[in-house]
Design an enzyme around this catalytic site. Structure first.
Site, mmCIF file in Angstrom:
data_model
loop_
_atom_site.group_PDB
_atom_site.id
_atom_site.type_symbol
_atom_site.label_atom_id
_atom_site.label_comp_id
_atom_site.label_asym_id
_atom_site.label_seq_id
_atom_site.Cartn_x
_atom_site.Cartn_y
_atom_site.Cartn_z
ATOM 1 N N SER A 168 0.843 -1.189 0.000
ATOM 2 C CA SER A 168 0.000 0.000 0.000
ATOM 3 C C SER A 168 0.888 1.252 0.000
ATOM 4 O O SER A 168 1.831 1.327 -0.779
ATOM 5 C CB SER A 168 -0.963 -0.038 1.188
ATOM 6 O OG SER A 168 -1.894 1.017 1.123
ATOM 7 N N GLU A 262 -8.585 -4.482 -7.317
ATOM 8 C CA GLU A 262 -8.177 -3.240 -6.661
ATOM 9 C C GLU A 262 -8.471 -1.984 -7.482
ATOM 10 O O GLU A 262 -8.270 -1.961 -8.703
ATOM 11 C CB GLU A 262 -6.680 -3.274 -6.355
ATOM 12 C CG GLU A 262 -6.296 -4.281 -5.309
ATOM 13 C CD GLU A 262 -4.930 -3.993 -4.722
ATOM 14 O OE1 GLU A 262 -4.725 -2.854 -4.254
ATOM 15 O OE2 GLU A 262 -4.077 -4.896 -4.739
ATOM 16 N N HIS A 292 -7.224 -4.918 -1.917
ATOM 17 C CA HIS A 292 -6.090 -4.144 -1.415
ATOM 18 C C HIS A 292 -5.581 -4.700 -0.091
ATOM 19 O O HIS A 292 -6.352 -5.002 0.820
ATOM 20 C CB HIS A 292 -6.511 -2.682 -1.244
ATOM 21 C CG HIS A 292 -5.373 -1.753 -0.976
ATOM 22 N ND1 HIS A 292 -4.336 -1.575 -1.851
ATOM 23 C CD2 HIS A 292 -5.093 -0.955 0.097
ATOM 24 C CE1 HIS A 292 -3.475 -0.709 -1.361
ATOM 25 N NE2 HIS A 292 -3.908 -0.323 -0.175
#
Length: 325
Positions: A168, A262, A292
């Site tokens: 991330s 995602e 995610h």
């Protein structure tokens, strides 16, 4: 399940959505249920942080690893290595930068993925507790990542035996820290791993819309919260914040991972294309059915264990001193 048109034009290691197994689908749907129960709709970043901590507090600690808390040039960190190995500390290292929107995440929330990588790569993992928003503004997060990297160098780890990784926004920081080293002509890591990174804070990727209903962990509203706190009134296409707009020439070998569901799918695929055009040795993996940050749940998801294994394989293949078989 929506896919971005960019996926079809990419050289990414993509699998058709039908390749997701029934077990994989059941596991990810169960995880989504857990995430929705834990969801915090508040705009208050500290309350969001607390909600994430509560979620991850219910998850297991890693097993068969040793952990030593260290001060890495003023940055709190855990040095984690496989308990079954007696390799000397200072041989191979993965610098791990956690995700969590730059406002959450800690040594506790990411200790499991760090431990998994340590065991799979037979390496020391330095898990960094970098400063968070909103208490600490940009560039505190990148500064802490660089301080930890330089601590590894000063502690005897050679740059060709260091891989910088993150998921991330931790993947974003991994890329940006390396770009910073490029700009100052500093020693570069052997390789970089960015799992589902935010590469475009301007949110111009088509998958931000086409996958909006598919990913409960990251959407346009969440990205706007992060962007407002991290960038404020600064340009979202500043290459020191959004790596998609940076010059990638000279960047080390790069592994990118992203889930097919995602909203950040195009953030990965467009960066892959840009890096390849700049001559970077880049590999992108698109994991069918994944959302995610699926990688941080290896205790619940088979695909998280497998994707972590791919990260470890990539790291091993780029360490100058590879572990003995």
């Amino acid at each position: 399940m929506a896919f971005s048109p960019a996926l079809l034009a990419s050289d990414a290691q993509a699998l058709d959505a039908a390749a997701q197994t029934k077990t994989s689908n059941e596991q990810i749907e169960k995880l989504i249920g857990v995430l929705r129960q834990n969801d915090s709709a508040t705009q208050n970043l500290r309350k969001r942080r607390a909600a994430f901590e509560r979620l991850m507090a219910s998850t297991p600690d890693p097993t068969r690893v040793q952990i030593r808390h260290v001060n890495a040039n003023g940055v709190e960190a855990d040095l984690i290595w496989p308990a079954r190995l007696h390799h000397p500390i200072g041989r191979r290292a993965i610098l791990y930068l956690h995700g969590g929107g730059l406002y959450s995440g800690s040594l506790r929330t990411h200790r499991n993925i760090a431990g998994s990588l340590a065991k799979a790569a037979s390496a020391d993992v330095l898990l960094v507790d970098y400063r968070l928003l909103p208490e600490h503004e940009f560039p505190a997060q990148i500064d802490d990542a660089l301080a930890a990297y330089r601590w590894l160098l000063n502690s005897g780890y050679r740059p060709e035996n260091i891989v910088i990784a993150g998921e991330s926004v931790g993947g974003t920081l991994a890329i940006e820290a390396t770009l910073n080293q490029l700009r100052i002509d500093g020693p570069l890591p052997a390789a970089v791993v960015a799992m589902s990174p935010v590469t475009d804070f301007a949110a111009t990727g088509a998958s931000m819309t086409t996958n909006a209903e598919n990913d409960p962990f990251m959407g346009k509203a969440e990205l706007e919260v992060i962007r407002n706190a991290y960038i404020g009134d600064k340009s979202p296409v500043d290459p020191e914040r959004s790596p998609l707009y940076a010059n990638m020439t000279g960047f080390p070998p790069l592994l990118l991972q992203v889930g097919s569901r995602e909203t950040l799918l195009d953030d990965t695929l467009r960066l892959e294309d840009k890096a390849r055009q700049a001559g970077v040795d880049v590999t992108a993996q698109v994991w069918p059915g994944m959302i995610h940050q699926w990688q941080i749940f290896p205790f619940w998801l088979d695909d998280a264990r497998k994707s972590n294994g791919k990260v470890a394989e990539f790291a091993i293949s780029h360490f100058a001193d590879r572990p003995e078989e």
